[in-house]
Design an enzyme around this catalytic site. Structure first.
Site, PDB file in Angstrom:
ATOM      1  N   SER A  82       3.816  -9.318   0.233  1.00  0.00           N
ATOM      2  CA  SER A  82       4.793 -10.390   0.399  1.00  0.00           C
ATOM      3  C   SER A  82       4.293 -11.462   1.370  1.00  0.00           C
ATOM      4  CB  SER A  82       6.100  -9.815   0.949  1.00  0.00           C
ATOM      5  OG  SER A  82       5.848  -9.171   2.186  1.00  0.00           O
TER       6      SER A  82
ATOM      7  N   CYS B 276       1.735  -3.176  -0.218  1.00  0.00           N
ATOM      8  CA  CYS B 276       3.076  -3.378   0.332  1.00  0.00           C
ATOM      9  C   CYS B 276       3.916  -2.142   0.025  1.00  0.00           C
ATOM     10  CB  CYS B 276       3.692  -4.615  -0.314  1.00  0.00           C
ATOM     11  SG  CYS B 276       5.406  -4.878   0.158  1.00  0.00           S
ATOM     12  N   ASN B 277       4.402  -1.487   1.065  1.00  0.00           N
ATOM     13  CA  ASN B 277       5.241  -0.296   0.874  1.00  0.00           C
ATOM     14  C   ASN B 277       6.573  -0.659   0.223  1.00  0.00           C
ATOM     15  OD1 ASN B 277       4.056   2.113   2.847  1.00  0.00           O
ATOM     16  ND2 ASN B 277       3.548   0.068   3.540  1.00  0.00           N
TER      17      ASN B 277
ATOM     18  N   CYS C 191       4.560  -0.103   6.778  1.00  0.00           N
ATOM     19  CA  CYS C 191       4.604  -1.493   6.316  1.00  0.00           C
ATOM     20  C   CYS C 191       3.240  -2.053   6.672  1.00  0.00           C
ATOM     21  CB  CYS C 191       5.705  -2.272   7.019  1.00  0.00           C
ATOM     22  SG  CYS C 191       5.604  -4.059   6.765  1.00  0.00           S
ATOM     23  N   THR C 192       2.596  -2.700   5.703  1.00  0.00           N
ATOM     24  CA  THR C 192       1.214  -3.137   5.928  1.00  0.00           C
ATOM     25  C   THR C 192       1.099  -4.260   6.958  1.00  0.00           C
ATOM     26  OG1 THR C 192       1.478  -4.524   3.959  1.00  0.00           O
ATOM     27  CG2 THR C 192       0.367  -2.389   3.675  1.00  0.00           C
TER      28      THR C 192
HETATM   29  N1  DGL Z   1       4.154  -5.697   4.050  1.00  0.00           N
HETATM   30  C1  DGL Z   1       5.301  -5.194   3.405  1.00  0.00           C
HETATM   31  C2  DGL Z   1       5.318  -3.667   3.401  1.00  0.00           C
HETATM   32  O1  DGL Z   1       4.289  -3.018   3.464  1.00  0.00           O
HETATM   33  C3  DGL Z   1       6.663  -5.733   3.696  1.00  0.00           C
HETATM   34  C4  DGL Z   1       6.928  -6.907   4.537  1.00  0.00           C
HETATM   35  C5  DGL Z   1       8.218  -7.629   4.154  1.00  0.00           C
HETATM   36  O2  DGL Z   1       8.169  -8.348   3.165  1.00  0.00           O
HETATM   37  O3  DGL Z   1       9.226  -7.442   4.837  1.00  0.00           O
HETATM   38  O4  DGL Z   1       6.356  -3.057   3.292  1.00  0.00           O
END
Ligand code: DGL
Length: 263
Positions: A11, A74-75, A189-190
Site C-alpha cells: 500500500s 503487505c500483511n 506489517c511490512t
Molecule cells: N504494509 C502493510 C502491511 O504489511 C500495511 C500498511 C497500511 O496500509 O496500513 O500490512
C-alpha cells in the site's frame, strides 16, 4: 533468458523492507515496485472492498509489466486477497506475507508473544487461524496499531518521527503475567521494520522483533528457481509505480535512494 521483472506490491513504502532483502539474494533480477498510495492506509478498509480493489489493480499491472512472479509485500492485503488473486490470474505465481506467528511460537522462552499489525490484520480470520494452528500453547496478544504505518511513511520521507507516538503505539505489546514477560514481538506489517530502531529505543524491555522480510524473499526465490528460464538477465532500471500517479518530491527522492525510478 527472462526479461520479466519481479513485481513487489504494497500500500505504500512498507514493501521496500521486502524488496531490500529480495535484492540481496537475487541481485541479477529486475524489480518493479508498486505502491497503492491512492489506497493507503489499508488497515481500515472493509475486506471485500479491499479484495476487489487489489484484484482489479492487478489486471492492469500484469498486462503492463508481465511479471514473472508477484510478491504481495503487505500483511493487511495478503491475509485476505491471495486466494482471489490466484484464482483471477492463474498463470502468475503470487507470494504473500502473513504474520510470523509460527516462528514466534517456536522461539519464545517466556510463552508470551505479541503480534503488532494494522487493525485490519488483527481482525482477520486468517490471523486467528494461524494462532489456532501454531500457537495454542502460547499466549498471543494481538495489537492493532492505528498509526504506526503512517508514522513509518513520515519517517522514511522526512527522516524523523515522534518517538513518544511510537512508544504509545507499541506499549500494549508488552505484557507481564505470573512473573513472565513478553519476549517476542512479531512485526506483522511490512512498514514496521523501518521503525525498528525507534521501537527498540522506546520499548520498556528488550525483546526479539521478528521481521519476516528475508523469509518472504527466500520463498520467492525458491519459486522462481522452479520456473523455466535462461541464465542471463537484461540490464534495465528498477521502477516504482504509484497508483496515485502523483508521488511527491520526498517520495521520489526516497525511491531514488532505493535505486528505483519513480513513475
Ligand atoms: N504494509 C502493510 C502491511 O504489511 C500495511 C500498511 C497500511 O496500509 O496500513 O500490512
Amino acid at each position: 533468458m527472462t526479461e520479466r521483472p519481479v513485481l513487489v506490491f504494497d500500500s505504500g513504502i512498507g514493501g521496500l523492507s521486502v524488496l531490500r532483502e529480495a535484492r540481496v539474494i537475487m541481485p541479477e533480477r529486475r524489480f518493479v515496485y508498486v505502491a497503492d498510495d491512492a489506497g493507503f492506509p489499508y488497515g481500515a478498509w472493509e475486506e471485500s472492498k479491499l479484495c476487489a480493489r487489489i484484484v482489479r489493480l492487478f489486471a492492469g499491472l500484469i498486462a503492463e509489466h508481465d511479471p514473472e512472479l508477484v510478491i504481495i509485500a503487505c500483511n493487511t492485503a495478503s491475509t485476505v486477497v491471495m486466494a482471489d488473486l490466484r484464482a483471477a490470474y492463474p498463470a502468475t505465481p503470487f507470494v504473500g506475507t502473513v504474520p510470523a506467528i509460527k516462528p514466534a511460537a517456536e522461539r519464545t522462552s517466556s510463552g508470551l508473544v505479541s503480534v503488532l499489525a494494522t487493525p485490519g490484520t488483527v481482525k482477520r480470520q486468517y490471523t486467528r487461524d494461524l494462532i489456532r494452528d501454531y500457537a495454542t500453547l502460547v499466549h498471543v496478544r494481538l495489537v492493532g496499531s492505528e498509526n504506526l504505518a503512517a508514522l513509518a511513511e513520515t519517517y522514511m520521507r522526512r527522516g524523523f518521527v515522534d518517538e513518544e507516538a511510537v512508544r504509545a503505539e507499541i506499549a500494549p505489546c508488552f505484557v507481564e503475567l505470573d512473573g513472565r514477560r513478553t519476549d517476542i514481538v512479531v512485526l506483522a506489517c511490512t512498514h514496521y521494520p523501518f521503525l525498528a530502531n525507534r521501537m527498540r529505543k522506546t520499548a520498556p524491555w528488550p525483546v526479539d522483533w521478528i521481521d519476516p522480510a528475508e523469509a518472504i524473499a527466500r520463498r520467492a526465490l525458491s519459486i522462481l528457481e522452479t520456473l523455466p528460464q535462461g541464465t542471463a538477465f537484461p540490464e534495465g532500471p528498477d521502477v516504482a509505480v504509484f497508483t496515485s500517479g502523483n508521488p511527491d518530491q520526498q517520495l521520489k527522492r526516497l525511491m531514488h535512494g532505493f535505486g528505483l525510478q519513480a513513475r
